[in-house]
Scaffold this motif. Structure first.
Motif, short mmCIF file in Angstrom:
data_model
loop_
_atom_site.label_atom_id
_atom_site.label_comp_id
_atom_site.label_asym_id
_atom_site.label_seq_id
_atom_site.Cartn_x
_atom_site.Cartn_y
_atom_site.Cartn_z
N GLN A 30 0.84 -1.21 0.00
CA GLN A 30 0.00 0.00 0.00
C GLN A 30 0.87 1.26 0.00
O GLN A 30 0.62 2.21 -0.72
CB GLN A 30 -0.91 0.01 1.23
CG GLN A 30 -2.07 -0.95 1.12
CD GLN A 30 -2.78 -1.19 2.46
OE1 GLN A 30 -2.33 -0.75 3.51
NE2 GLN A 30 -3.90 -1.88 2.40
N LYS A 31 1.91 1.23 0.83
CA LYS A 31 2.82 2.39 0.89
C LYS A 31 3.53 2.56 -0.45
O LYS A 31 3.73 3.68 -0.93
CB LYS A 31 3.85 2.22 2.01
CG LYS A 31 3.28 2.49 3.40
CD LYS A 31 4.33 2.29 4.47
CE LYS A 31 4.63 3.56 5.22
NZ LYS A 31 5.51 3.39 6.38
N THR A 82 2.47 1.69 -3.46
CA THR A 82 1.54 2.23 -4.46
C THR A 82 1.48 3.75 -4.34
O THR A 82 1.61 4.48 -5.33
CB THR A 82 0.13 1.62 -4.27
OG1 THR A 82 0.21 0.24 -4.58
CG2 THR A 82 -0.89 2.28 -5.18
N ALA A 83 1.30 4.23 -3.12
CA ALA A 83 1.22 5.69 -2.91
C ALA A 83 2.51 6.38 -3.37
O ALA A 83 2.48 7.43 -4.01
CB ALA A 83 0.97 5.97 -1.44
N LEU A 84 3.65 5.74 -3.08
CA LEU A 84 4.95 6.33 -3.47
C LEU A 84 5.09 6.36 -5.00
O LEU A 84 5.50 7.38 -5.58
CB LEU A 84 6.09 5.52 -2.84
CG LEU A 84 7.51 5.98 -3.16
CD1 LEU A 84 7.80 7.34 -2.53
CD2 LEU A 84 8.55 4.97 -2.68
N LEU A 86 2.74 6.38 -7.28
CA LEU A 86 1.82 7.35 -7.87
C LEU A 86 2.37 8.77 -7.70
O LEU A 86 2.28 9.59 -8.61
CB LEU A 86 0.42 7.24 -7.24
CG LEU A 86 -0.33 5.93 -7.58
CD1 LEU A 86 -1.68 5.86 -6.86
CD2 LEU A 86 -0.53 5.77 -9.09
N THR A 87 2.95 9.04 -6.54
CA THR A 87 3.57 10.37 -6.31
C THR A 87 4.72 10.57 -7.29
O THR A 87 4.84 11.64 -7.90
CB THR A 87 4.08 10.47 -4.85
OG1 THR A 87 2.96 10.35 -3.99
CG2 THR A 87 4.78 11.79 -4.59
N LYS A 119 0.44 3.99 -14.06
CA LYS A 119 -0.30 4.24 -12.81
C LYS A 119 -1.30 3.14 -12.49
O LYS A 119 -1.52 2.82 -11.32
CB LYS A 119 -1.00 5.60 -12.91
CG LYS A 119 -0.02 6.76 -12.82
CD LYS A 119 -0.73 8.05 -12.55
CE LYS A 119 -0.51 9.00 -13.70
NZ LYS A 119 -1.26 10.23 -13.60
N ILE A 149 -1.15 0.51 -9.04
CA ILE A 149 -2.21 0.22 -8.06
C ILE A 149 -2.42 -1.29 -7.96
O ILE A 149 -2.53 -1.85 -6.86
CB ILE A 149 -3.52 0.94 -8.46
CG1 ILE A 149 -3.30 2.46 -8.39
CG2 ILE A 149 -4.68 0.51 -7.56
CD1 ILE A 149 -4.37 3.29 -9.04
N ASN A 193 8.93 6.06 3.00
CA ASN A 193 8.39 7.27 3.65
C ASN A 193 8.84 8.55 2.97
O ASN A 193 8.21 9.58 3.15
CB ASN A 193 8.85 7.31 5.12
CG ASN A 193 8.32 6.13 5.90
OD1 ASN A 193 7.12 5.87 5.91
ND2 ASN A 193 9.21 5.37 6.51
N PHE A 205 8.72 10.84 0.46
CA PHE A 205 7.97 11.29 -0.71
C PHE A 205 8.53 12.63 -1.21
O PHE A 205 8.09 13.17 -2.21
CB PHE A 205 6.48 11.47 -0.37
CG PHE A 205 5.71 10.17 -0.32
CD1 PHE A 205 6.16 9.09 0.41
CD2 PHE A 205 4.52 10.03 -1.03
CE1 PHE A 205 5.47 7.89 0.46
CE2 PHE A 205 3.80 8.84 -1.00
CZ PHE A 205 4.27 7.77 -0.25
#
Ligand SMILES: [Zn+2]
Length: 451
Positions: A48-49, A51-53, A55-56, A70, A74, A315, A317
């Motif tokens: 999950q972390k 994926t967020a990274l 996408l950023t 993208k 996900i 962490n 970003f």
């Protein structure tokens, strides 16, 4: 009763949280909760972390724009991550600003740099959240030994000036009263001062010692030579920043009679793994994804095979570096540790890739090979070997008193045999001082590996 410890834990930390918005205690508690997680739960957490990274990176980091799908980030973030090329320090340093998140004001970030003792220092930016998660990973690891943020410690470290350019008096006061620790200088450890340091440790009564493995080893060896041991019980001696060899661990444990703990951290990677009391080197899997690849081809290696470590900080970003080549060699382990903590385990942490030498026929030789020879000979007090090219190396060595000539010959013959066909310049010297930081390296390759 340790009044400073109580003040740090009951007054300083809560106020840092209230006034400065510090989250280290919250993050430590969060990480501690994951200890009971299953392997699958941990994987879900870092996926999950990730994926967020990703996408950023795809949207806001110039170096990665247009290179990340993208939708797949996900549905299958690990596959996307593995499709990206590893990021070497050289490539990162050629265009560092491209790795900055466009949505973040650079002025809010903390500048940092690696030591760069044998290579160009790497300069980068980091945000507070990332630093606090690094600290949280350290406190989680130390908590396994009953050590908490206020616990009194003695650091065997570089001098205050090298640490931060602060005036040393202010630095010492801050160290003693805000961090509850004092520093023994790693750079100048010598036989004359040992009894003074032992008295200092006995009087100060730390809960643990913290330092470079080579410095802790030198301290222990000098204490052994003089027949002195500390008279206080320690919860642990924590070794960091360098490879902890078994011979070093044995000597340190023998002198201090407590667990010797391996902390694996890097200035540009954070606290990546911590050794548990059962001997498992647990990865801070919520903070970073670690992969192992072939040091020459960068192809992924199987579980258990030792190779070059790639780090993706989950962490950071602000200046993300995906699959960053830290320069360390390790292997991943598929088995769960007997302590039952859920975080995966590094099977082998075998030093830096710069410690790997190259033979004339192109094979990699581990720098530990030289160490292995020297450890079995009483004649060799210290040595350092530099490989300048596949054909040339420089060996410096220091002899112990009354070193038998036969042992010196064995050492030199073994080194010549390991580097068969190379020209070796040999110098017997009176001392080999550590680097300015207090770190000490036995084997250093000074040219790049070819693809
Ligand atoms: Zn464990």
């Amino acid at each position: 009763m340790d009044v400073i410890k109580i003040a740090i834990e009951k007054v300083l930390y809560p106020n840092m949280e209230r006034i400065r918005g510090n989250h280290i205690r919250n993050y430590t508690n969060e990480l501690k909760k994951h200890e009971g997680y299953s392997t699958i739960d941990i994987e879900t957490l870092y996926s999950q972390k990730l994926t967020a990274l990703l996408l950023t990176c795809a949207e806001h980091v110039p170096a990665y724009k247009g290179k990340i799908n993208k939708i797949l980030a996900i549905t299958n973030p690990m596959e996307i991550l593995k499709s990206l090329p590893p990021l070497t320090k050289k490539n990162f340093m050629s265009k560092p600003d491209c790795y900055l998140n466009e949505n973040i004001d650079k002025k809010t970030l903390i500048p940092n740099r690696t030591g760069g003792s044998t290579s160009e220092p790497v300069r980068f930016f980091i945000d507070r959240k990332t630093v606090e998660y690094y600290e949280a990973a350290r406190w989680r690891g130390l908590s396994w030994y009953g050590i908490s943020p206020g616990s009194r410690s003695v650091m065997v470290w570089g001098s205050p000036i090298e640490l931060g350019n602060l005036k040393s008096r202010i630095h010492n006061i801050e160290e003693q009263y805000l961090k509850n620790r004092i520093v023994i200088p790693a750079y100048s450890l010598n036989a004359d001062d040992i009894s003074q340091y032992v008295k200092l440790i006995n009087r100060y009564k730390p809960e643990y010692l913290y330092g470079y493995s080579s410095a802790l080893f030198t301290l222990s060896a000098l204490m052994e030579k003089q027949g002195v041991k500390p008279e206080i019980p320690l919860k642990a001696v924590v070794s960091t920043s360098e490879t902890l060899f078994d011979f070093q661990r044995d000597k340190i444990r023998n002198i201090f009679s407590c667990p010797v703990v391996n902390e694996y951290g890097a200035r540009d990677g954070g606290i990546l793994a911590y050794e548990c009391p059962n001997g498992g080197l647990h990865i801070s899997a919520e903070n970073a994804i670690l992969e192992v690849v072939d040091p020459v081809t960068y192809k992924p290696l199987k579980m258990g095979e030792a190779g070059l470590l790639l780090v993706t900080d989950l962490n950071n970003f602000s200046m993300p570096r995906l699959r960053y080549v830290l320069g360390d060699m390790a292997a991943l382990c598929s088995e769960r540790c007997s302590c039952n903590r859920g975080m995966p385990v590094l099977k082998e942490l075998s030093g830096r890739v710069d410690d790997m030498f190259v033979s004339k026929d192109g094979h990699l030789i581990h720098g530990h090979a030289f160490n292995h020879v020297a450890r079995n000979l009483t004649a060799i007090a210290k040595f350092q070997i530099l490989q300048l090219s596949e054909n040339k190396a420089i060996l410096k060595y220091v002899l112990n008193d009354q070193a038998p000539k036969s042992e010196v010959d064995t050492f030199l013959d073994s080194v010549r045999n390991i580097l068969k066909g190379s020209e070796i310049e040999i110098h017997q010297v009176s001392d080999i001082p550590p680097e300015k930081s207090g770190k000490y390296r036995y084997a250093i390759r000074q040219f790049e590996l070819k693809n």
